[in-house]
Design a protein around this motif. Structure first.
Motif, mmCIF file in Angstrom:
data_model
loop_
_atom_site.group_PDB
_atom_site.id
_atom_site.type_symbol
_atom_site.label_atom_id
_atom_site.label_comp_id
_atom_site.label_asym_id
_atom_site.label_seq_id
_atom_site.Cartn_x
_atom_site.Cartn_y
_atom_site.Cartn_z
ATOM 1 N N LEU A 92 129.054 62.370 -45.317
ATOM 2 C CA LEU A 92 129.848 61.342 -44.635
ATOM 3 C C LEU A 92 129.740 60.039 -45.418
ATOM 4 O O LEU A 92 128.661 59.682 -45.904
ATOM 5 C CB LEU A 92 129.344 61.127 -43.207
ATOM 6 N N VAL A 93 130.854 59.320 -45.513
ATOM 7 C CA VAL A 93 130.850 58.106 -46.329
ATOM 8 C C VAL A 93 131.822 57.082 -45.760
ATOM 9 O O VAL A 93 132.839 57.436 -45.153
ATOM 10 C CB VAL A 93 131.233 58.433 -47.795
ATOM 11 N N MET A 94 131.476 55.799 -45.948
ATOM 12 C CA MET A 94 132.378 54.686 -45.678
ATOM 13 C C MET A 94 132.469 53.880 -46.960
ATOM 14 O O MET A 94 131.443 53.532 -47.568
ATOM 15 C CB MET A 94 131.855 53.820 -44.534
ATOM 16 N N LEU A 95 133.698 53.563 -47.394
ATOM 17 C CA LEU A 95 133.947 52.798 -48.610
ATOM 18 C C LEU A 95 134.727 51.542 -48.260
ATOM 19 O O LEU A 95 135.550 51.548 -47.338
ATOM 20 C CB LEU A 95 134.770 53.621 -49.610
ATOM 21 N N ASP A 96 134.488 50.450 -49.006
ATOM 22 C CA ASP A 96 135.290 49.258 -48.787
ATOM 23 C C ASP A 96 136.583 49.358 -49.583
ATOM 24 O O ASP A 96 136.860 50.368 -50.242
ATOM 25 C CB ASP A 96 134.500 47.986 -49.104
ATOM 26 N N GLU A 97 137.395 48.303 -49.539
ATOM 27 C CA GLU A 97 138.713 48.366 -50.158
ATOM 28 C C GLU A 97 138.654 48.485 -51.680
ATOM 29 O O GLU A 97 139.639 48.857 -52.318
ATOM 30 C CB GLU A 97 139.528 47.141 -49.765
ATOM 31 N N LEU A 105 136.539 50.533 -53.153
ATOM 32 C CA LEU A 105 135.890 51.839 -53.344
ATOM 33 C C LEU A 105 134.397 51.697 -53.635
ATOM 34 O O LEU A 105 133.827 52.469 -54.405
ATOM 35 C CB LEU A 105 136.584 52.635 -54.463
ATOM 36 N N ARG A 106 133.767 50.710 -52.997
ATOM 37 C CA ARG A 106 132.312 50.584 -53.076
ATOM 38 C C ARG A 106 131.690 51.178 -51.824
ATOM 39 O O ARG A 106 132.242 51.057 -50.724
ATOM 40 C CB ARG A 106 131.897 49.118 -53.212
ATOM 41 N N TYR A 107 130.527 51.784 -51.986
ATOM 42 C CA TYR A 107 129.850 52.431 -50.873
ATOM 43 C C TYR A 107 129.332 51.386 -49.877
ATOM 44 O O TYR A 107 128.611 50.463 -50.243
ATOM 45 C CB TYR A 107 128.682 53.271 -51.372
ATOM 46 N N VAL A 108 129.707 51.554 -48.618
ATOM 47 C CA VAL A 108 129.213 50.722 -47.532
ATOM 48 C C VAL A 108 128.162 51.480 -46.719
ATOM 49 O O VAL A 108 127.150 50.921 -46.309
ATOM 50 C CB VAL A 108 130.366 50.284 -46.608
ATOM 51 N N HIS A 109 128.378 52.761 -46.517
ATOM 52 C CA HIS A 109 127.480 53.579 -45.707
ATOM 53 C C HIS A 109 127.681 55.037 -46.108
ATOM 54 O O HIS A 109 128.807 55.454 -46.383
ATOM 55 C CB HIS A 109 127.800 53.376 -44.225
ATOM 56 N N GLY A 169 122.801 63.698 -55.872
ATOM 57 C CA GLY A 169 121.532 63.736 -56.589
ATOM 58 C C GLY A 169 120.886 62.383 -56.767
ATOM 59 O O GLY A 169 120.042 62.207 -57.649
ATOM 60 N N LEU A 170 121.266 61.410 -55.922
ATOM 61 C CA LEU A 170 120.707 60.061 -56.000
ATOM 62 C C LEU A 170 120.483 59.541 -54.580
ATOM 63 O O LEU A 170 121.193 59.929 -53.658
ATOM 64 C CB LEU A 170 121.664 59.122 -56.745
ATOM 65 N N PRO A 171 119.500 58.647 -54.369
ATOM 66 C CA PRO A 171 119.193 58.181 -53.013
ATOM 67 C C PRO A 171 120.315 57.328 -52.430
ATOM 68 O O PRO A 171 121.154 56.768 -53.151
ATOM 69 C CB PRO A 171 117.909 57.367 -53.194
ATOM 70 N N ILE A 172 120.300 57.219 -51.099
ATOM 71 C CA ILE A 172 121.303 56.421 -50.402
ATOM 72 C C ILE A 172 121.327 54.990 -50.927
ATOM 73 O O ILE A 172 122.392 54.424 -51.204
ATOM 74 C CB ILE A 172 121.034 56.433 -48.880
ATOM 75 N N GLU A 173 120.145 54.387 -51.089
ATOM 76 C CA GLU A 173 120.065 52.984 -51.483
ATOM 77 C C GLU A 173 120.704 52.729 -52.842
ATOM 78 O O GLU A 173 121.213 51.627 -53.099
ATOM 79 C CB GLU A 173 118.605 52.522 -51.507
ATOM 80 N N GLY A 207 126.963 49.322 -52.301
ATOM 81 C CA GLY A 207 127.533 48.225 -53.065
ATOM 82 C C GLY A 207 128.078 48.612 -54.422
ATOM 83 O O GLY A 207 128.614 47.763 -55.140
ATOM 84 N N ARG A 208 127.970 49.875 -54.792
ATOM 85 C CA ARG A 208 128.441 50.323 -56.105
ATOM 86 C C ARG A 208 129.696 51.176 -55.951
ATOM 87 O O ARG A 208 129.981 51.708 -54.885
ATOM 88 C CB ARG A 208 127.334 51.096 -56.824
ATOM 89 N N HIS A 209 130.465 51.320 -57.037
ATOM 90 C CA HIS A 209 131.740 52.020 -57.003
ATOM 91 C C HIS A 209 131.561 53.527 -57.112
ATOM 92 O O HIS A 209 130.583 54.022 -57.691
ATOM 93 C CB HIS A 209 132.642 51.530 -58.140
#
Length: 224
Positions: free
Chosen positions: A128-133, A135-139, A149-153, A157-159
């Protein structure tokens, strides 16, 4: 969730009346400003403190107070209401207790929805994912982080481009942009990629996206 904002002065009279307060209590500002704040509350049972005086007293003595009190609409209807009260003192002026108020049933609805969403993100085996306008990860949830293969943190804020090696000539980004511009939601579309956290592993994912702003009336973005 509708929120009323109002102010009550040292004499427990209404001194500020925000637009949301009219919607919640039914009074126009001209009908309630300088009137006793008690008009906004249901009558207290005999032998119990006046609700308005209790609210302002707790706001002043505790600095910040929240709780529920029986309120009263202009039409006489009583309803349970959640309040937050805090004291504000201007430069050389009298103190004012600022009050935020919402119907308790609305508060309960929001709390239930948030509890459901928290449980969903914690336990759902689907990414499940939420992206901003942009295309950066919000949640995102742990299931999607494991796919990448990488942690949530590391995502926040990254694309998306920083986590997906694509060979589709930008088709994935164009698909998301089309959804944001009013196109139909994407449901069950197959996308090939190689996650940067698993650089030796090709994946084919079934993805579904819909515009987040249309769902909640807030900032533009996508959920999927």
């Amino acid at each position: 969730m509708p929120v009323a904002v109002l102010g009550i002065d040292d004499d427990d009279r209404v001194c500020y009346w925000g637009p949301g307060a009219r919607d919640l209590f039914g009074y126009d500002s001209a009908d309630v400003l300088a009137k006793p704040g008690a008009v906004l509350f249901a009558d207290a049972p005999p032998g119990t403190p006046d609700p308005c005086a209790r609210l302002t007293g707790l706001g002043r003595t505790q600095g910040y107070w929240r709780g529920r009190l029986p309120a009263r609409h202009r039409d006489g209807t009583a309803f349970d209401c959640g309040f937050r009260a805090f004291s504000v003192t201007g430069s050389g002026g009298p103190s004012v207790v600022m009050v935020l108020a919402s119907r308790s049933d609305e508060l309960d609805r929001v709390k239930t929805n948030l509890a459901f969403l928290d449980a969903l993100f914690e336990t759902c085996p689907i990414g499940l994912v939420m992206l901003d306008e942009d295309l950066r990860y919000v949640h995102l949830n742990q299931a999607l982080a494991d796919m990448d293969g990488l942690p949530i943190e590391a995502h926040l804020g990254r694309h998306t481009d920083e986590f997906m090696i694509m060979s589709d000539g930008g088709e994935f980004r164009r698909m998301l942009r089309a959804v944001a511009l009013g196109g139909a939601p994407v449901v069950g579309t197959l996308v090939g990629m190689r996650p940067r956290g698993h650089p030796d592993r090709d994946q084919v994912r079934s993805v579904s996206f819909f515009p987040l702003s249309q769902a909640v009336g807030s900032r533009p973005g996508w959920a999927g």
